[in-house]
Design a protein around this motif. Structure first.
Motif, PDB file in Angstrom:
ATOM      1  N   LYS A  85      15.117  -3.809  -1.385  1.00  0.00           N
ATOM      2  CA  LYS A  85      14.476  -5.067  -1.018  1.00  0.00           C
ATOM      3  C   LYS A  85      13.473  -5.441  -2.086  1.00  0.00           C
ATOM      4  CE  LYS A  85      11.350  -5.391   2.249  1.00  0.00           C
ATOM      5  NZ  LYS A  85      10.234  -6.037   1.596  1.00  0.00           N
ATOM      6  N   ILE A  86      13.138  -6.691  -2.130  1.00  0.00           N
ATOM      7  CA  ILE A  86      12.150  -7.209  -3.074  1.00  0.00           C
ATOM      8  C   ILE A  86      10.801  -7.253  -2.368  1.00  0.00           C
ATOM      9  CG2 ILE A  86      11.459  -9.241  -4.383  1.00  0.00           C
ATOM     10  CD1 ILE A  86      14.479  -9.828  -4.737  1.00  0.00           C
ATOM     11  N   PHE A  96      11.717   2.960   1.896  1.00  0.00           N
ATOM     12  CA  PHE A  96      11.475   2.651   3.297  1.00  0.00           C
ATOM     13  C   PHE A  96      12.680   3.036   4.134  1.00  0.00           C
ATOM     14  CE2 PHE A  96       9.170  -0.989   1.229  1.00  0.00           C
ATOM     15  CZ  PHE A  96       7.900  -0.588   1.574  1.00  0.00           C
ATOM     16  N   ASP A  97      12.439   3.526   5.345  1.00  0.00           N
ATOM     17  CA  ASP A  97      13.466   3.571   6.375  1.00  0.00           C
ATOM     18  C   ASP A  97      13.351   2.249   7.117  1.00  0.00           C
ATOM     19  OD1 ASP A  97      14.657   6.115   6.038  1.00  0.00           O
ATOM     20  OD2 ASP A  97      12.910   7.040   6.971  1.00  0.00           O
ATOM     21  N   THR A  98      14.477   1.682   7.491  1.00  0.00           N
ATOM     22  CA  THR A  98      14.471   0.366   8.112  1.00  0.00           C
ATOM     23  C   THR A  98      15.158   0.424   9.472  1.00  0.00           C
ATOM     24  OG1 THR A  98      14.635  -0.575   5.907  1.00  0.00           O
ATOM     25  CG2 THR A  98      15.018  -2.061   7.731  1.00  0.00           C
ATOM     26  N   LEU A  99      14.495  -0.113  10.490  1.00  0.00           N
ATOM     27  CA  LEU A  99      15.051  -0.153  11.847  1.00  0.00           C
ATOM     28  C   LEU A  99      15.253  -1.594  12.278  1.00  0.00           C
ATOM     29  CD1 LEU A  99      12.835   2.536  13.583  1.00  0.00           C
ATOM     30  CD2 LEU A  99      15.186   2.788  12.790  1.00  0.00           C
ATOM     31  N   VAL A 141       0.843  -1.197   0.000  1.00  0.00           N
ATOM     32  CA  VAL A 141       0.000   0.000   0.000  1.00  0.00           C
ATOM     33  C   VAL A 141       0.875   1.243   0.000  1.00  0.00           C
ATOM     34  CG1 VAL A 141      -1.650   1.356   1.355  1.00  0.00           C
ATOM     35  CG2 VAL A 141      -1.988  -1.103   1.081  1.00  0.00           C
ATOM     36  N   TYR A 142       1.848   1.278   0.876  1.00  0.00           N
ATOM     37  CA  TYR A 142       2.712   2.442   0.967  1.00  0.00           C
ATOM     38  C   TYR A 142       3.421   2.703  -0.360  1.00  0.00           C
ATOM     39  CZ  TYR A 142       6.321   5.668   2.356  1.00  0.00           C
ATOM     40  OH  TYR A 142       7.143   6.753   2.421  1.00  0.00           O
ATOM     41  N   CYS A 143       4.042   1.682  -0.921  1.00  0.00           N
ATOM     42  CA  CYS A 143       4.797   1.872  -2.168  1.00  0.00           C
ATOM     43  C   CYS A 143       3.895   2.200  -3.356  1.00  0.00           C
ATOM     44  CB  CYS A 143       5.629   0.638  -2.486  1.00  0.00           C
ATOM     45  SG  CYS A 143       7.147   0.568  -1.557  1.00  0.00           S
ATOM     46  N   SER A 144       2.685   1.786  -3.311  1.00  0.00           N
ATOM     47  CA  SER A 144       1.770   2.050  -4.425  1.00  0.00           C
ATOM     48  C   SER A 144       1.287   3.493  -4.450  1.00  0.00           C
ATOM     49  CB  SER A 144       0.558   1.120  -4.352  1.00  0.00           C
ATOM     50  OG  SER A 144       0.946  -0.202  -4.589  1.00  0.00           O
ATOM     51  N   VAL A 145       1.087   4.085  -3.274  1.00  0.00           N
ATOM     52  CA  VAL A 145       0.457   5.404  -3.237  1.00  0.00           C
ATOM     53  C   VAL A 145       1.330   6.506  -2.640  1.00  0.00           C
ATOM     54  CG1 VAL A 145      -1.855   4.415  -3.160  1.00  0.00           C
ATOM     55  CG2 VAL A 145      -0.691   4.956  -1.025  1.00  0.00           C
ATOM     56  N   THR A 157       9.957  -7.173  -8.016  1.00  0.00           N
ATOM     57  CA  THR A 157      10.019  -5.711  -7.921  1.00  0.00           C
ATOM     58  C   THR A 157      10.852  -5.295  -6.715  1.00  0.00           C
ATOM     59  OG1 THR A 157       7.914  -5.378  -9.042  1.00  0.00           O
ATOM     60  CG2 THR A 157       8.637  -3.621  -7.570  1.00  0.00           C
ATOM     61  N   GLU A 158      11.802  -4.392  -6.956  1.00  0.00           N
ATOM     62  CA  GLU A 158      12.676  -3.889  -5.900  1.00  0.00           C
ATOM     63  C   GLU A 158      12.311  -2.454  -5.537  1.00  0.00           C
ATOM     64  OE1 GLU A 158      16.670  -6.427  -7.112  1.00  0.00           O
ATOM     65  OE2 GLU A 158      16.532  -4.318  -7.685  1.00  0.00           O
ATOM     66  N   VAL A 159      12.440  -2.134  -4.251  1.00  0.00           N
ATOM     67  CA  VAL A 159      12.218  -0.788  -3.744  1.00  0.00           C
ATOM     68  C   VAL A 159      13.408  -0.383  -2.887  1.00  0.00           C
ATOM     69  CG1 VAL A 159       9.697  -0.963  -3.828  1.00  0.00           C
ATOM     70  CG2 VAL A 159      10.913  -1.616  -1.752  1.00  0.00           C
TER      71      VAL A 159
END
Length: 118
Positions: A55-56, A31-34, A21-25, A110-112
């Motif tokens: 990441k995929i 992403f920030d990653t913790l 959802v986040y990547c689509s809109v 798909t990678e982001v």
């Protein structure tokens, strides 16, 4: 959006759907990653330095659920959101040259982008 770096997060259907959802809109698929992208284990792909990762995206429909009844909603929402992949992106604000299959959504391909402040 912040992605929590642990394997359970990556395997859960609702968490995968949240990422989709986040990547689509969002403005850009990032992403920030913790605590750090490498905490995702094999899901994280280094891009040559300690601050730029990718990441995929994995299919929410193939993720783990606590309640089997959730699968119907996850399937429906995945189908709806997938139609809007990249529609809101401000493409001039990010570089996709090092991302595979980013312009057309293909789960498990798909990678982001991911980043870290650590």
């Amino acid at each position: 959006m912040v992605v929590i770096g642990n394997q359970e997060y990556e395997d859960r259907a609702w968490c995968r759907l949240e990422q989709l959802v986040y990547c689509s809109v969002c403005e850009k698929p990032f992403f920030d990653t913790l605590p750090h992208p490498k905490s995702l284990g094999p899901a994280a792909i280094a891009c040559g330095d300690n601050h730029n990762w990718k990441k995929i995206l994995r299919d929410p429909r193939a993720g783990h659920v606590t309640f089997e009844a959730d699968k119907d909603q996850i399937n429906e929402l995945t189908d709806i959101v997938s139609k809007y992949w990249g529609h809101c992106w401000a493409r001039s604000t990010f570089n996709t040259s090092n991302l595979n299959n980013v312009n057309t959504l293909a789960f498990d391909k798909t990678e982001v982008h991911m980043g870290s402040n650590s």
